[in-house]
Design a protein around this motif. Structure first.
Motif, PDB file in Angstrom:
ATOM      1  N   TYR A  22       4.254  -4.880  10.494  1.00  0.00           N
ATOM      2  CA  TYR A  22       4.353  -3.472  10.094  1.00  0.00           C
ATOM      3  C   TYR A  22       4.167  -2.493  11.255  1.00  0.00           C
ATOM      4  O   TYR A  22       4.481  -1.315  11.125  1.00  0.00           O
ATOM      5  CB  TYR A  22       3.309  -3.150   9.010  1.00  0.00           C
ATOM      6  N   THR A  24      12.905   0.211  -1.320  1.00  0.00           N
ATOM      7  CA  THR A  24      11.928   0.582  -2.354  1.00  0.00           C
ATOM      8  C   THR A  24      12.477   1.733  -3.207  1.00  0.00           C
ATOM      9  O   THR A  24      13.411   2.422  -2.794  1.00  0.00           O
ATOM     10  CB  THR A  24      10.598   1.031  -1.707  1.00  0.00           C
ATOM     11  N   PRO A  71      11.642   4.913  -3.889  1.00  0.00           N
ATOM     12  CA  PRO A  71      11.922   6.251  -3.352  1.00  0.00           C
ATOM     13  C   PRO A  71      13.139   6.273  -2.437  1.00  0.00           C
ATOM     14  O   PRO A  71      13.805   7.302  -2.310  1.00  0.00           O
ATOM     15  CB  PRO A  71      10.652   6.609  -2.564  1.00  0.00           C
ATOM     16  N   GLY A 108      -0.088   3.895   2.451  1.00  0.00           N
ATOM     17  CA  GLY A 108       1.135   3.185   2.842  1.00  0.00           C
ATOM     18  C   GLY A 108       2.389   3.974   2.545  1.00  0.00           C
ATOM     19  O   GLY A 108       3.211   3.553   1.719  1.00  0.00           O
ATOM     20  N   GLY A 114       5.260   4.466   3.979  1.00  0.00           N
ATOM     21  CA  GLY A 114       6.602   4.016   4.387  1.00  0.00           C
ATOM     22  C   GLY A 114       7.281   5.020   5.303  1.00  0.00           C
ATOM     23  O   GLY A 114       6.765   5.373   6.358  1.00  0.00           O
ATOM     24  N   GLU A 159      -2.145   5.137   6.905  1.00  0.00           N
ATOM     25  CA  GLU A 159      -1.041   4.338   7.464  1.00  0.00           C
ATOM     26  C   GLU A 159      -1.515   3.612   8.716  1.00  0.00           C
ATOM     27  O   GLU A 159      -2.058   4.242   9.617  1.00  0.00           O
ATOM     28  CB  GLU A 159       0.142   5.254   7.786  1.00  0.00           C
ATOM     29  N   VAL A 160      -1.301   2.290   8.776  1.00  0.00           N
ATOM     30  CA  VAL A 160      -1.717   1.544   9.973  1.00  0.00           C
ATOM     31  C   VAL A 160      -0.604   1.459  11.013  1.00  0.00           C
ATOM     32  O   VAL A 160      -0.854   1.137  12.165  1.00  0.00           O
ATOM     33  CB  VAL A 160      -2.159   0.098   9.639  1.00  0.00           C
ATOM     34  N   SER A 161       0.624   1.703  10.606  1.00  0.00           N
ATOM     35  CA  SER A 161       1.757   1.480  11.499  1.00  0.00           C
ATOM     36  C   SER A 161       2.066   2.714  12.350  1.00  0.00           C
ATOM     37  O   SER A 161       2.359   3.801  11.827  1.00  0.00           O
ATOM     38  CB  SER A 161       2.993   1.125  10.660  1.00  0.00           C
ATOM     39  N   LEU A 179       5.817   3.682  11.721  1.00  0.00           N
ATOM     40  CA  LEU A 179       6.085   4.366  10.454  1.00  0.00           C
ATOM     41  C   LEU A 179       5.434   5.748  10.415  1.00  0.00           C
ATOM     42  O   LEU A 179       5.993   6.676   9.829  1.00  0.00           O
ATOM     43  CB  LEU A 179       5.638   3.508   9.267  1.00  0.00           C
ATOM     44  N   HIS A 182       2.296   3.391  -3.681  1.00  0.00           N
ATOM     45  CA  HIS A 182       3.522   2.762  -4.168  1.00  0.00           C
ATOM     46  C   HIS A 182       3.896   1.613  -3.245  1.00  0.00           C
ATOM     47  O   HIS A 182       4.085   1.824  -2.035  1.00  0.00           O
ATOM     48  CB  HIS A 182       4.671   3.785  -4.228  1.00  0.00           C
ATOM     49  N   GLU A 183       3.985   0.415  -3.778  1.00  0.00           N
ATOM     50  CA  GLU A 183       4.242  -0.792  -2.981  1.00  0.00           C
ATOM     51  C   GLU A 183       3.276  -0.866  -1.796  1.00  0.00           C
ATOM     52  O   GLU A 183       3.684  -1.135  -0.666  1.00  0.00           O
ATOM     53  CB  GLU A 183       5.705  -0.858  -2.521  1.00  0.00           C
ATOM     54  N   PHE A 184       2.023  -0.590  -2.050  1.00  0.00           N
ATOM     55  CA  PHE A 184       0.976  -0.700  -1.025  1.00  0.00           C
ATOM     56  C   PHE A 184       0.115  -1.943  -1.284  1.00  0.00           C
ATOM     57  O   PHE A 184      -0.117  -2.746  -0.389  1.00  0.00           O
ATOM     58  CB  PHE A 184       0.112   0.566  -1.044  1.00  0.00           C
ATOM     59  N   VAL A 235       1.082  -5.668  -0.193  1.00  0.00           N
ATOM     60  CA  VAL A 235       1.044  -6.170   1.185  1.00  0.00           C
ATOM     61  C   VAL A 235      -0.390  -6.468   1.646  1.00  0.00           C
ATOM     62  O   VAL A 235      -0.595  -6.919   2.763  1.00  0.00           O
ATOM     63  CB  VAL A 235       1.738  -5.225   2.200  1.00  0.00           C
TER      64      VAL A 235
HETATM   65  N1  SAH Z   1       5.229   3.328  -0.111  1.00  0.00           N
HETATM   66  C1  SAH Z   1       6.410   3.127   0.704  1.00  0.00           C
HETATM   67  C2  SAH Z   1       6.303   1.948   1.689  1.00  0.00           C
HETATM   68  C3  SAH Z   1       5.911   0.607   1.137  1.00  0.00           C
HETATM   69  S1  SAH Z   1       5.807  -0.633   2.433  1.00  0.00           S
HETATM   70  C4  SAH Z   1       7.626   3.007  -0.187  1.00  0.00           C
HETATM   71  O1  SAH Z   1       7.470   2.772  -1.375  1.00  0.00           O
HETATM   72  O2  SAH Z   1       8.742   3.131   0.315  1.00  0.00           O
HETATM   73  C5  SAH Z   1       4.049  -0.730   2.730  1.00  0.00           C
HETATM   74  C6  SAH Z   1       3.446   0.446   3.499  1.00  0.00           C
HETATM   75  O3  SAH Z   1       2.037   0.194   3.646  1.00  0.00           O
HETATM   76  C7  SAH Z   1       3.961   0.675   4.902  1.00  0.00           C
HETATM   77  O4  SAH Z   1       3.941   2.045   5.168  1.00  0.00           O
HETATM   78  C8  SAH Z   1       2.930  -0.076   5.763  1.00  0.00           C
HETATM   79  O5  SAH Z   1       2.923   0.298   7.114  1.00  0.00           O
HETATM   80  C9  SAH Z   1       1.660   0.289   5.037  1.00  0.00           C
HETATM   81  N2  SAH Z   1       0.526  -0.622   5.211  1.00  0.00           N
HETATM   82  C10 SAH Z   1       0.538  -1.965   5.204  1.00  0.00           C
HETATM   83  N3  SAH Z   1      -0.715  -2.447   5.311  1.00  0.00           N
HETATM   84  C11 SAH Z   1      -1.538  -1.375   5.363  1.00  0.00           C
HETATM   85  C12 SAH Z   1      -2.958  -1.213   5.464  1.00  0.00           C
HETATM   86  N4  SAH Z   1      -3.758  -2.265   5.509  1.00  0.00           N
HETATM   87  N5  SAH Z   1      -3.458   0.047   5.481  1.00  0.00           N
HETATM   88  C13 SAH Z   1      -2.632   1.118   5.415  1.00  0.00           C
HETATM   89  N6  SAH Z   1      -1.275   1.028   5.318  1.00  0.00           N
HETATM   90  C14 SAH Z   1      -0.746  -0.204   5.299  1.00  0.00           C
END
Ligand code: SAH
Length: 441
Positions: free
Chosen positions: A75, A89, A91, A124, A126, A156-158, A161, A215-217, A220
């Motif tokens: 990521y 995803t 959005p 997260g 994205g 956000e860790v990335s 992104l 959302h989709e957080f 992962v």
């Molecule tokens: N919510 C967005 C992206 C989903 S992908 C969408 O729906 O389109 C997962 C997201 O979580 C990415 O932005 C990724 O960099 C972030 N992420 C992953 N592990 C994380 C962590 N431990 N802490 C914070 N953000 C994280």
């Protein structure tokens, strides 16, 4: 529903093209995908070194290293979302998704008494697309929100992104402030003048009245995997394959491991995945909401404590063997919503999980689609709108596999004030939008 009609006057945004792309919730299997790419990646070298020094690692440690290792994590330095990336995803599929979530937050803000200020916190984010769509709804409702002090807080860790999110939200109109050493590692102001701050950890976000979005957080976050054996639960570990150099394989721990404590005593499945980090995040959210108010909206693919092996990888819109070429593919596991609810420990009330198709329908997606269709004669835009709707709502696509869960203060469901004398009349709380039919007041 009047709001949706009023909001229809805005300019139709360019729809995001979708159809060749794969969304991650589609598959649930692991370990048997063709290992077409057996490259020795820097991450594989790092993991082999680590395992040689300290022994096999848990799947959770493997997932954490592969996804978010600061130097080589999947990521950290790439844009994996969209046609050119590894998965798509909601959005990114349709603007309607973010618009309806924007309405949800405003609806909750109104129901909770229109606080003078709120923080919108996304975990997260994205590419920042979802926040961008939500902010557009906020500015369309400018007259309603004009006296409300709103700020954005992105966890956000990335690095990569976070740069893309800044670009989406500010359009480079305002310079960024950076401080890599600080818990607030970046600051900006959106094009509509809302301050934005970036953090690596939810703990660092100010503990103020907030609405939280994930959302989709959760999918992962690292999971531990366990297999039931005649000797009891045994954790699945990642080890080096003794037969093939530079290859990893799964093994079972020879004896019980500490993470076994996360398995419920009455567990009936023979394989389970548990995500302690998700538990920590939910406990933090619940604590914050119970102390300061606000709400959390969590959307992801998942189950209610029924599924077993859901750990899988995605690369270039295809399933990818989770142990092959680590660091080049996304890794994910279905979210166990029953675990999330349990981890809220009764500090907040939870609603759901309910299926995405039900939530979006309750939020008025059909009305929104009709308004957008009425506003354009362009056949390709109309087709994209319909395809996006189909992708989000069709039970065979994202409609059933994705779920929504909300966390709200107990008072939100049972009237404003627990101390109110039973004989005094108190306003009956309005239903939480999306989890019943939307009642706009
Ligand atoms: N919510 C967005 C992206 C989903 S992908 C969408 O729906 O389109 C997962 C997201 O979580 C990415 O932005 C990724 O960099 C972030 N992420 C992953 N592990 C994380 C962590 N431990 N802490 C914070 N953000 C994280």
């Amino acid at each position: 529903m009047n709001f949706l009609a009023a909001a229809g006057v805005r300019r139709l945004c360019a729809m995001r093209a979708v159809l060749p792309c794969l969304w991650r919730g589609k598959y649930f299997s692991s370990g048997n995908e063709p290992a077409e790419n057996n490259t020795v990646t820097p991450m594989l070298r790092h993991l082999i070194y680590k395992i040689k020094s300290t022994g096999p690692i848990t799947v959770a440690e493997y997932m954490k290293e592969v996804l978010t290792n600061p130097a080589k994590g999947y990521y950290m330095n790439r844009d994996m979302l969209g046609e050119e990336g590894d998965f798509i995803t909601s959005p990114e599929i349709s603007q309607m998704f973010g618009e309806l979530l924007g309405i949800w937050f405003i609806s909750e803000w109104i129901a909770a008494g229109k606080n003078a200020a709120f923080q919108l916190v996304e975990l997260g984010p994205g590419k920042g697309t979802l926040l961008g769509d939500i902010l557009r709804v906020f500015s369309q409702l400018g007259s309603l929100l004009k006296n409300c002090d709103i700020s954005l807080h992105l966890v956000e860790v990335s690095q990569k992104l976070s740069e893309i999110q800044a670009l989406t939200l500010t359009e480079e109109k305002v310079p960024l402030e950076r401080n890599a050493e600080s818990p607030v590692y970046m600051k900006a102001v959106t094009k509509s003048g809302i301050p934005v701050s970036w953090y690596r950890d939810l703990q660092d976000v100010p503990k103020e009245y907030s609405f939280y979005l994930a959302h989709e957080f959760f999918d992962v976050l690292p999971v531990h995997k366990f297999q039931k054996t005649p000797h009891g639960w045994r954790e699945v570990l990642v080890d080096i394959d003794p037969q093939v150099s530079d290859k990893l394989r799964f093994v079972l721990a020879p004896c019980a491991t500490p993470a076994e404590a996360f398995i419920q005593n009455d567990e009936t499945r023979d394989h389970v995945e548990v995500c302690p980090e998700a538990g920590v995040v939910i406990q933090e959210l619940s604590q914050r909401i119970s102390l300061t108010g606000g709400a959390a909206l969590i959307a992801d693919y998942g189950h209610d404590g029924t599924k077993t092996d859901t750990f899988r990888g995605f690369c270039g819109h295809r399933l990818h063997d989770v142990l092959t070429a680590p660091g080049t593919a996304d890794l994910t596991a279905d979210v166990d919503f029953s675990y999330l609810r349990r981890m809220s420990q009764g500090k907040v009330a939870s609603l759901g999980p309910i299926e995405q198709q039900t939530f979006l329908r309750n939020m008025g997606i059909d009305v929104r689609l009709k308004i957008l269709l009425d506003k354009t004669d362009d056949p390709s835009l109309r087709q994209q709108l319909l395809q996006g709707y189909n992708m989000l709502m069709n039970p065979m696509k994202m409609g059933e596999r994705f779920n929504f869960l909300a966390l709200v203060p107990h008072q939100r469901l049972h009237g404003r004030n627990h101390q109110t004398n039973a004989r005094q009349s108190k306003p009956s709380p309005s239903p939480v939008a999306g989890f019943g039919e939307l009642a706009w007041q």
